[in-house]
Design a protein around this motif. Structure first.
Motif, PDB file in Angstrom:
ATOM      1  N   SER A   1     -39.722-107.815   2.860  1.00  0.00           N
ATOM      2  CA  SER A   1     -38.933-107.752   1.739  1.00  0.00           C
ATOM      3  C   SER A   1     -37.525-107.986   1.851  1.00  0.00           C
ATOM      4  N   LEU A   2     -37.096-107.802   3.174  1.00  0.00           N
ATOM      5  CA  LEU A   2     -35.427-108.167   3.508  1.00  0.00           C
ATOM      6  C   LEU A   2     -35.386-109.782   3.697  1.00  0.00           C
ATOM      7  N   THR A   3     -36.538-110.164   4.137  1.00  0.00           N
ATOM      8  CA  THR A   3     -36.167-111.725   4.179  1.00  0.00           C
ATOM      9  C   THR A   3     -36.518-112.614   3.031  1.00  0.00           C
ATOM     10  N   THR A   4     -37.190-112.087   1.975  1.00  0.00           N
ATOM     11  CA  THR A   4     -37.441-112.954   0.704  1.00  0.00           C
ATOM     12  C   THR A   4     -35.928-112.984   0.010  1.00  0.00           C
ATOM     13  N   ARG A   5     -35.994-114.010  -0.931  1.00  0.00           N
ATOM     14  CA  ARG A   5     -34.910-114.305  -1.723  1.00  0.00           C
ATOM     15  C   ARG A   5     -34.801-113.256  -2.828  1.00  0.00           C
ATOM     16  N   ALA A   6     -33.666-112.820  -3.310  1.00  0.00           N
ATOM     17  CA  ALA A   6     -33.522-112.022  -4.382  1.00  0.00           C
ATOM     18  C   ALA A   6     -34.265-112.632  -5.481  1.00  0.00           C
ATOM     19  N   GLN A   7     -34.854-111.769  -6.303  1.00  0.00           N
ATOM     20  CA  GLN A   7     -35.558-111.853  -7.553  1.00  0.00           C
ATOM     21  C   GLN A   7     -34.656-111.567  -8.647  1.00  0.00           C
ATOM     22  N   THR A   8     -35.229-111.983  -9.742  1.00  0.00           N
ATOM     23  CA  THR A   8     -34.440-111.792 -11.141  1.00  0.00           C
ATOM     24  C   THR A   8     -35.044-110.360 -11.612  1.00  0.00           C
ATOM     25  N   LEU A   9     -34.090-109.699 -11.937  1.00  0.00           N
ATOM     26  CA  LEU A   9     -34.370-108.184 -12.516  1.00  0.00           C
ATOM     27  C   LEU A   9     -34.527-108.222 -13.715  1.00  0.00           C
ATOM     28  N   CYS A  10     -35.819-107.819 -14.426  1.00  0.00           N
ATOM     29  CA  CYS A  10     -36.057-107.622 -15.705  1.00  0.00           C
ATOM     30  C   CYS A  10     -36.168-106.354 -16.221  1.00  0.00           C
ATOM     31  N   VAL A  11     -35.257-105.954 -17.340  1.00  0.00           N
ATOM     32  CA  VAL A  11     -35.553-104.732 -17.809  1.00  0.00           C
ATOM     33  C   VAL A  11     -35.683-104.548 -19.292  1.00  0.00           C
ATOM     34  N   ILE A  12     -36.801-104.002 -19.795  1.00  0.00           N
ATOM     35  CA  ILE A  12     -37.189-103.887 -21.060  1.00  0.00           C
ATOM     36  C   ILE A  12     -36.802-102.613 -21.640  1.00  0.00           C
ATOM     37  N   ASP A  13     -36.109-102.359 -22.502  1.00  0.00           N
ATOM     38  CA  ASP A  13     -35.769-101.111 -23.196  1.00  0.00           C
ATOM     39  C   ASP A  13     -35.576-100.162 -22.159  1.00  0.00           C
ATOM     40  N   GLY A  14     -34.721-100.368 -21.141  1.00  0.00           N
ATOM     41  CA  GLY A  14     -34.253 -99.637 -20.057  1.00  0.00           C
ATOM     42  C   GLY A  14     -35.001 -99.481 -18.875  1.00  0.00           C
ATOM     43  N   ILE A  15     -36.256-100.150 -18.984  1.00  0.00           N
ATOM     44  CA  ILE A  15     -37.159 -99.829 -17.916  1.00  0.00           C
ATOM     45  C   ILE A  15     -37.167-101.082 -16.943  1.00  0.00           C
ATOM     46  N   PRO A  16     -37.115-100.992 -15.718  1.00  0.00           N
ATOM     47  CA  PRO A  16     -36.923-102.114 -14.882  1.00  0.00           C
ATOM     48  C   PRO A  16     -38.754-102.615 -14.769  1.00  0.00           C
ATOM     49  N   LEU A  17     -38.941-103.854 -14.866  1.00  0.00           N
ATOM     50  CA  LEU A  17     -40.287-104.366 -14.717  1.00  0.00           C
ATOM     51  C   LEU A  17     -40.528-105.058 -13.538  1.00  0.00           C
ATOM     52  N   PRO A  18     -41.462-104.858 -12.708  1.00  0.00           N
ATOM     53  CA  PRO A  18     -41.973-105.426 -11.524  1.00  0.00           C
ATOM     54  C   PRO A  18     -42.464-106.749 -11.795  1.00  0.00           C
ATOM     55  N   ASP A  19     -42.052-107.621 -10.928  1.00  0.00           N
ATOM     56  CA  ASP A  19     -42.354-108.977 -10.798  1.00  0.00           C
ATOM     57  C   ASP A  19     -44.104-108.960 -11.171  1.00  0.00           C
TER      58      ASP A  19
END
Length: 187
Positions: A25-43
């Protein structure tokens, strides 16, 4: 003695898995953070790119990938660069900064309708299809008054993704052990 050795091996395997997870997880690139109705969604639930969300078909892309709601249940989609937000002095802190931030809002068409024993009921608290997908146990928190989780025989979720009628809500259909006694009982 054997139990102790097995326990140590299990502990070593667990620690190795944790270390490998942290390193990857430290070596992977940063992903897009998706938030729907205030709840972060996992990829694993929704993986989109910032370019897709800036396109004219963003709502259709989200609806298709989620597979839960129709495009017209998505009210708005906003995209932000995480670096831009941090530079502007926004009060945002991350353990690992995302590449981009996408904030989506749904409208009332994403709220679950409740049908219990064939009758439309009002839940104790509103629940969207996204809430349900992220945490199915929230159904028990939102059950209408008088319904206990132990009374539930079956629960099905109906989605109307391809239905042309825009007023269709995702629906939870619950059958319980006990139905209310009829007021017009004949003896």
């Amino acid at each position: 003695m054997n139990k102790k050795i097995l326990m140590e091996l299990s502990l070593k395997r667990t620690l190795t898995c944790i270390i490998l997870t942290v390193l990857t997880s430290l070596t992977t690139r940063a992903q897009t953070l998706c938030v729907i109705d205030g709840i972060p969604l996992p990829d694993s639930l929704l993986h989109v790119t910032i370019n897709e969300m800036r396109s004219d078909s963003a709502k259709q892309i989200v609806a298709h990938r989620l597979g839960l709601i129709a495009p017209y249940a998505i009210e708005s989609i906003q995209t932000f660069s995480a670096d831009e937000q941090i530079k502007q002095g926004k009060n945002i802190t991350f353990c690992k900064p995302p590449k981009d931030i996408i904030i989506m809002r749904t409208n009332s068409l994403a709220e679950l309708q409740w049908v219990i024993n064939g009758k439309l009921k009002k839940p104790r608290k509103k629940l969207t299809i996204i809430d349900y997908k992220l945490s199915p146990q929230r159904i028990t928190e939102a059950l209408p008054r008088g319904i206990k989780p132990t009374d539930i025989l079956s629960a099905d979720i109906l989605t109307y993704i391809n239905d042309p009628r825009m007023e269709k809500h995702p629906t939870i259909v619950i059958k319980t052990k006990h139905t209310a006694p009829s007021k017009n009982k004949r003896h």
